[in-house]
Motif scaffolding. Structure first.
Motif, mmCIF file in Angstrom:
data_model
loop_
_atom_site.group_PDB
_atom_site.id
_atom_site.type_symbol
_atom_site.label_atom_id
_atom_site.label_comp_id
_atom_site.label_asym_id
_atom_site.label_seq_id
_atom_site.Cartn_x
_atom_site.Cartn_y
_atom_site.Cartn_z
ATOM 1 N N VAL A 30 0.850 -1.198 0.000
ATOM 2 C CA VAL A 30 0.000 0.000 0.000
ATOM 3 C C VAL A 30 0.885 1.248 0.000
ATOM 4 O O VAL A 30 1.698 1.449 0.891
ATOM 5 N N THR A 31 0.712 2.070 -1.038
ATOM 6 C CA THR A 31 1.482 3.306 -1.156
ATOM 7 C C THR A 31 0.607 4.542 -0.994
ATOM 8 O O THR A 31 1.124 5.653 -0.868
ATOM 9 N N ALA A 32 -0.728 4.375 -1.032
ATOM 10 C CA ALA A 32 -1.622 5.527 -0.956
ATOM 11 C C ALA A 32 -2.876 5.215 -0.142
ATOM 12 O O ALA A 32 -3.428 4.122 -0.224
ATOM 13 N N ILE A 33 -3.292 6.223 0.627
ATOM 14 C CA ILE A 33 -4.529 6.159 1.401
ATOM 15 C C ILE A 33 -5.372 7.338 0.933
ATOM 16 O O ILE A 33 -4.928 8.490 1.000
ATOM 17 N N GLY A 34 -6.562 7.070 0.436
ATOM 18 C CA GLY A 34 -7.412 8.109 -0.140
ATOM 19 C C GLY A 34 -8.013 9.060 0.878
ATOM 20 O O GLY A 34 -8.009 8.812 2.083
ATOM 21 N N GLU A 35 -8.554 10.163 0.347
ATOM 22 C CA GLU A 35 -9.216 11.173 1.172
ATOM 23 C C GLU A 35 -10.326 10.542 1.996
ATOM 24 O O GLU A 35 -11.095 9.726 1.485
ATOM 25 N N GLU A 36 -10.381 10.898 3.267
ATOM 26 C CA GLU A 36 -11.429 10.448 4.189
ATOM 27 C C GLU A 36 -11.564 8.930 4.265
ATOM 28 O O GLU A 36 -12.623 8.412 4.646
ATOM 29 N N ALA A 37 -10.520 8.197 3.927
ATOM 30 C CA ALA A 37 -10.579 6.730 3.896
ATOM 31 C C ALA A 37 -11.010 6.133 5.233
ATOM 32 O O ALA A 37 -11.746 5.147 5.271
ATOM 33 N N GLY A 56 -4.295 11.004 1.863
ATOM 34 C CA GLY A 56 -5.242 12.037 1.450
ATOM 35 C C GLY A 56 -5.729 12.916 2.584
ATOM 36 O O GLY A 56 -5.638 12.573 3.766
ATOM 37 N N ILE A 57 -6.280 14.047 2.183
ATOM 38 C CA ILE A 57 -6.833 15.026 3.118
ATOM 39 C C ILE A 57 -7.909 14.361 3.975
ATOM 40 O O ILE A 57 -8.754 13.626 3.473
ATOM 41 N N SER A 58 -7.859 14.620 5.258
ATOM 42 C CA SER A 58 -8.848 14.131 6.222
ATOM 43 C C SER A 58 -8.955 12.607 6.265
ATOM 44 O O SER A 58 -10.001 12.064 6.624
ATOM 45 N N ALA A 59 -7.888 11.909 5.918
ATOM 46 C CA ALA A 59 -7.906 10.445 5.888
ATOM 47 C C ALA A 59 -8.310 9.843 7.235
ATOM 48 O O ALA A 59 -8.938 8.792 7.276
ATOM 49 N N PHE A 60 -7.960 10.523 8.334
ATOM 50 C CA PHE A 60 -8.258 9.995 9.666
ATOM 51 C C PHE A 60 -9.077 10.976 10.513
ATOM 52 O O PHE A 60 -9.115 10.861 11.725
ATOM 53 N N GLU A 61 -9.771 11.886 9.870
ATOM 54 C CA GLU A 61 -10.565 12.895 10.566
ATOM 55 C C GLU A 61 -11.627 12.243 11.452
ATOM 56 O O GLU A 61 -12.287 11.280 11.051
ATOM 57 N N LYS A 62 -11.771 12.739 12.652
ATOM 58 C CA LYS A 62 -12.779 12.289 13.631
ATOM 59 C C LYS A 62 -12.625 10.815 14.016
ATOM 60 O O LYS A 62 -13.597 10.166 14.386
ATOM 61 N N SER A 63 -11.415 10.300 13.944
ATOM 62 C CA SER A 63 -11.142 8.938 14.420
ATOM 63 C C SER A 63 -10.380 9.081 15.733
ATOM 64 O O SER A 63 -9.182 8.831 15.815
ATOM 65 N N ASP A 64 -11.088 9.526 16.764
ATOM 66 C CA ASP A 64 -10.459 9.918 18.029
ATOM 67 C C ASP A 64 -9.907 8.798 18.880
ATOM 68 O O ASP A 64 -9.211 9.050 19.840
ATOM 69 N N LYS A 65 -10.161 7.568 18.575
ATOM 70 C CA LYS A 65 -9.620 6.454 19.361
ATOM 71 C C LYS A 65 -8.369 5.873 18.717
ATOM 72 O O LYS A 65 -7.835 4.869 19.161
ATOM 73 N N LEU A 66 -7.871 6.523 17.701
ATOM 74 C CA LEU A 66 -6.820 5.981 16.843
ATOM 75 C C LEU A 66 -5.403 6.102 17.389
ATOM 76 O O LEU A 66 -5.008 7.134 17.906
#
Length: 69
Positions: A30-37, A56-66
């Motif tokens: 895996v070389t890429a993770i898409g937006e908001e994935a 990508g932009i916001s790939a992990f947005e609102k994933s607060d347990k991460l």
């Protein structure tokens, strides 16, 4: 979550809104993770391969347990 070893990218919004708690190890190719994935998910832990160069932009947005490894 178990992904195919030959997977090269995670598409835009692939796991978005998945509220169930889960952990994932991305395959080495895996070389890429898409937006908001993984946005707004129950994702608790992710292992990202060293050769992943595009997140990508916001790939992990609102994933607060991460936790990222």
């Amino acid at each position: 979550v178990k992904l195919p070893e030959n997977l090269k990218s995670i598409n835009k919004k692939a796991f978005a809104e998945c509220s169930k708690h889960f952990r994932i190890t991305l395959p080495a190719k895996v070389t890429a993770i898409g937006e908001e994935a993984f946005s707004n998910t129950g994702l608790k832990k992710i292992t990202i391969p060293a050769n992943t160069v595009d997140i990508g932009i916001s790939a992990f947005e609102k994933s607060d347990k991460l936790t990222i490894w």
